[in-house]
Design a protein around this motif. Structure first.
Motif, PDB file in Angstrom:
ATOM      1  N   VAL A   2       0.867  -1.174   0.000  1.00  6.36           N
ATOM      2  CA  VAL A   2       0.000   0.000   0.000  1.00  6.36           C
ATOM      3  C   VAL A   2       0.899   1.217   0.000  1.00  6.36           C
ATOM      4  CG1 VAL A   2      -1.689   1.324   1.311  1.00  6.36           C
ATOM      5  CG2 VAL A   2      -1.860  -1.155   1.246  1.00  6.36           C
ATOM      6  N   ASN A   3       0.507   2.212  -0.785  1.00  5.17           N
ATOM      7  CA  ASN A   3       1.285   3.442  -0.869  1.00  5.17           C
ATOM      8  C   ASN A   3       0.348   4.592  -0.508  1.00  5.17           C
ATOM      9  OD1 ASN A   3       2.429   5.831  -1.871  1.00  5.17           O
ATOM     10  ND2 ASN A   3       3.732   4.662  -3.258  1.00  5.17           N
ATOM     11  N   GLU A   4       0.641   5.229   0.595  1.00  2.00           N
ATOM     12  CA  GLU A   4      -0.267   6.249   1.147  1.00  2.00           C
ATOM     13  C   GLU A   4      -0.593   7.356   0.147  1.00  2.00           C
ATOM     14  OE1 GLU A   4      -1.978   6.207   3.902  1.00  2.00           O
ATOM     15  OE2 GLU A   4      -1.093   4.277   4.433  1.00  2.00           O
ATOM     16  N   ASN A   5       0.398   7.739  -0.656  1.00  2.00           N
ATOM     17  CA  ASN A   5       0.209   8.894  -1.540  1.00  2.00           C
ATOM     18  C   ASN A   5      -0.211   8.532  -2.956  1.00  2.00           C
ATOM     19  OD1 ASN A   5       0.957  10.747   0.496  1.00  2.00           O
ATOM     20  ND2 ASN A   5       3.090  10.121   0.186  1.00  2.00           N
ATOM     21  N   CYS A   6      -0.463   7.242  -3.177  1.00  5.42           N
ATOM     22  CA  CYS A   6      -0.756   6.793  -4.543  1.00  5.42           C
ATOM     23  C   CYS A   6      -2.246   7.003  -4.853  1.00  5.42           C
ATOM     24  CB  CYS A   6      -0.387   5.315  -4.657  1.00  5.42           C
ATOM     25  SG  CYS A   6      -0.994   4.542  -6.139  1.00  5.42           S
ATOM     26  N   VAL A   7      -2.529   7.673  -5.972  1.00  7.97           N
ATOM     27  CA  VAL A   7      -3.919   7.994  -6.313  1.00  7.97           C
ATOM     28  C   VAL A   7      -4.745   6.721  -6.554  1.00  7.97           C
ATOM     29  CG1 VAL A   7      -3.407   8.355  -8.767  1.00  7.97           C
ATOM     30  CG2 VAL A   7      -5.385   9.462  -7.755  1.00  7.97           C
ATOM     31  N   PHE A   8      -4.148   5.686  -7.136  1.00 11.87           N
ATOM     32  CA  PHE A   8      -4.927   4.466  -7.388  1.00 11.87           C
ATOM     33  C   PHE A   8      -5.123   3.651  -6.108  1.00 11.87           C
ATOM     34  CE2 PHE A   8      -4.079   4.192 -12.279  1.00 11.87           C
ATOM     35  CZ  PHE A   8      -4.831   5.351 -12.451  1.00 11.87           C
ATOM     36  N   HIS A  98       1.236   3.085 -10.159  1.00 15.43           N
ATOM     37  CA  HIS A  98       0.541   1.915  -9.616  1.00 15.43           C
ATOM     38  C   HIS A  98       0.116   1.152 -10.870  1.00 15.43           C
ATOM     39  CE1 HIS A  98      -2.615   0.175  -6.619  1.00 15.43           C
ATOM     40  NE2 HIS A  98      -2.764  -0.479  -7.770  1.00 15.43           N
ATOM     41  N   ALA A  99       0.578  -0.086 -10.994  1.00 14.86           N
ATOM     42  CA  ALA A  99       0.338  -0.841 -12.230  1.00 14.86           C
ATOM     43  C   ALA A  99      -1.124  -0.754 -12.655  1.00 14.86           C
ATOM     44  CB  ALA A  99       0.721  -2.303 -12.017  1.00 14.86           C
ATOM     45  N   HIS A 100      -1.343  -0.532 -13.947  1.00  8.58           N
ATOM     46  CA  HIS A 100      -2.723  -0.484 -14.452  1.00  8.58           C
ATOM     47  C   HIS A 100      -2.753  -0.851 -15.919  1.00  8.58           C
ATOM     48  CE1 HIS A 100      -0.875   3.502 -14.809  1.00  8.58           C
ATOM     49  NE2 HIS A 100      -1.555   3.633 -15.946  1.00  8.58           N
ATOM     50  N   ALA A 101      -3.780  -1.612 -16.260  1.00  8.42           N
ATOM     51  CA  ALA A 101      -4.032  -1.932 -17.668  1.00  8.42           C
ATOM     52  C   ALA A 101      -4.981  -0.888 -18.223  1.00  8.42           C
ATOM     53  CB  ALA A 101      -4.665  -3.313 -17.780  1.00  8.42           C
ATOM     54  N   HIS A 102      -4.660  -0.369 -19.410  1.00  9.66           N
ATOM     55  CA  HIS A 102      -5.619   0.434 -20.158  1.00  9.66           C
ATOM     56  C   HIS A 102      -6.371  -0.535 -21.065  1.00  9.66           C
ATOM     57  CE1 HIS A 102      -3.807   4.525 -19.498  1.00  9.66           C
ATOM     58  NE2 HIS A 102      -2.712   3.813 -19.297  1.00  9.66           N
ATOM     59  N   LEU A 103      -7.693  -0.623 -20.881  1.00 10.55           N
ATOM     60  CA  LEU A 103      -8.540  -1.350 -21.835  1.00 10.55           C
ATOM     61  C   LEU A 103      -9.182  -0.299 -22.722  1.00 10.55           C
ATOM     62  CD1 LEU A 103     -10.234  -3.660 -23.041  1.00 10.55           C
ATOM     63  CD2 LEU A 103     -11.810  -3.375 -21.098  1.00 10.55           C
ATOM     64  N   THR A 104      -8.817  -0.288 -23.990  1.00 10.79           N
ATOM     65  CA  THR A 104      -9.349   0.730 -24.901  1.00 10.79           C
ATOM     66  C   THR A 104      -9.941   0.056 -26.135  1.00 10.79           C
ATOM     67  OG1 THR A 104      -7.163   0.993 -25.906  1.00 10.79           O
ATOM     68  CG2 THR A 104      -7.765   2.568 -24.193  1.00 10.79           C
ATOM     69  N   SER A 105     -10.930   0.759 -26.704  1.00 13.80           N
ATOM     70  CA  SER A 105     -11.506   0.285 -27.959  1.00 13.80           C
ATOM     71  C   SER A 105     -12.089   1.470 -28.714  1.00 13.80           C
ATOM     72  CB  SER A 105     -12.600  -0.747 -27.693  1.00 13.80           C
ATOM     73  OG  SER A 105     -13.230  -1.106 -28.909  1.00 13.80           O
ATOM     74  N   ARG A 106     -11.938   1.427 -30.021  1.00 11.63           N
ATOM     75  CA  ARG A 106     -12.578   2.437 -30.871  1.00 11.63           C
ATOM     76  C   ARG A 106     -14.014   2.044 -31.191  1.00 11.63           C
ATOM     77  NH1 ARG A 106      -8.425   5.603 -32.685  1.00 11.63           N
ATOM     78  NH2 ARG A 106      -6.399   4.598 -32.757  1.00 11.63           N
ATOM     79  N   THR A 107     -14.392   0.827 -30.818  1.00 12.53           N
ATOM     80  CA  THR A 107     -15.706   0.302 -31.213  1.00 12.53           C
ATOM     81  C   THR A 107     -16.434  -0.285 -30.004  1.00 12.53           C
ATOM     82  OG1 THR A 107     -14.571  -1.745 -31.823  1.00 12.53           O
ATOM     83  CG2 THR A 107     -15.047  -0.184 -33.605  1.00 12.53           C
ATOM     84  N   PRO A 108     -16.826   0.589 -29.049  1.00 10.32           N
ATOM     85  CA  PRO A 108     -17.593   0.078 -27.909  1.00 10.32           C
ATOM     86  C   PRO A 108     -18.948  -0.455 -28.353  1.00 10.32           C
ATOM     87  CG  PRO A 108     -17.526   2.472 -27.880  1.00 10.32           C
ATOM     88  CD  PRO A 108     -16.651   2.042 -29.021  1.00 10.32           C
TER      89      PRO A 108
END
Ligand code: 5GP
Ligand code: ZN
Length: 113
Positions: A2-8, A98-108
């Motif tokens: 846990v990181n106190e100052n981490c936004v995620f 803080h590790a994060h996956a971007h899930l992106t799509s041009r065709t929701p």
């Protein structure tokens, strides 16, 4: 872990608001506050790891949870065309460490705000 100052970490602890879209034991998903594609979801491990390499090499269970949640959300919210990506390091565009996956799509599948 846990990181106190981490936004995620703060989002994971529900200390700051986010528009949540999915959750599992070890992972959490919410809409990116500044979407760069019609579908733009972030999927994070609940525990703090600085980037995808640290996540994968330290905690396979959390990594699998992140990828499973991202895949479920891709199937739910995108057609067959989507991308799952992890920016790693400042030079690669990582701004939240803080590790994060971007899930992106041009065709929701549906219009998302
Ligand atoms: P990175 O640039 O590190 O790969 O991605 C960080 C992402 O987090 C960016 O797409 C940015 O818009 C998003 N982001 C940063 N702060 C917040 C926040 O407080 N809430 C949400 N929902 N997204 C955020
Ligand atoms: Zn964190």
């Amino acid at each position: 872990m846990v990181n106190e100052n981490c936004v995620f970490c703060k989002i994971a602890r529900k200390e700051i608001p986010a528009k949540f879209v999915g959750e599992s034991d070890l992972a959490l998903a919410f809409w990116d506050v500044s979407p760069r594609q019609p579908l733009h979801i972030l999927v994070i491990p609940k525990l703090h790891y600085a980037n995808v390499a640290e996540l994968t090499l330290s905690d396979e269970a959390s990594m699998i949870s992140v990828m499973k949640l991202a895949s479920e959300l891709a199937i739910a919210h995108a057609d067959e065309s989507f991308r799952i990506s992890f920016n790693t390091g400042e030079a690669a565009g990582q701004t939240v460490f803080h590790a994060h996956a971007h899930l992106t799509s041009r065709t929701p599948k549906v219009e998302v705000a």
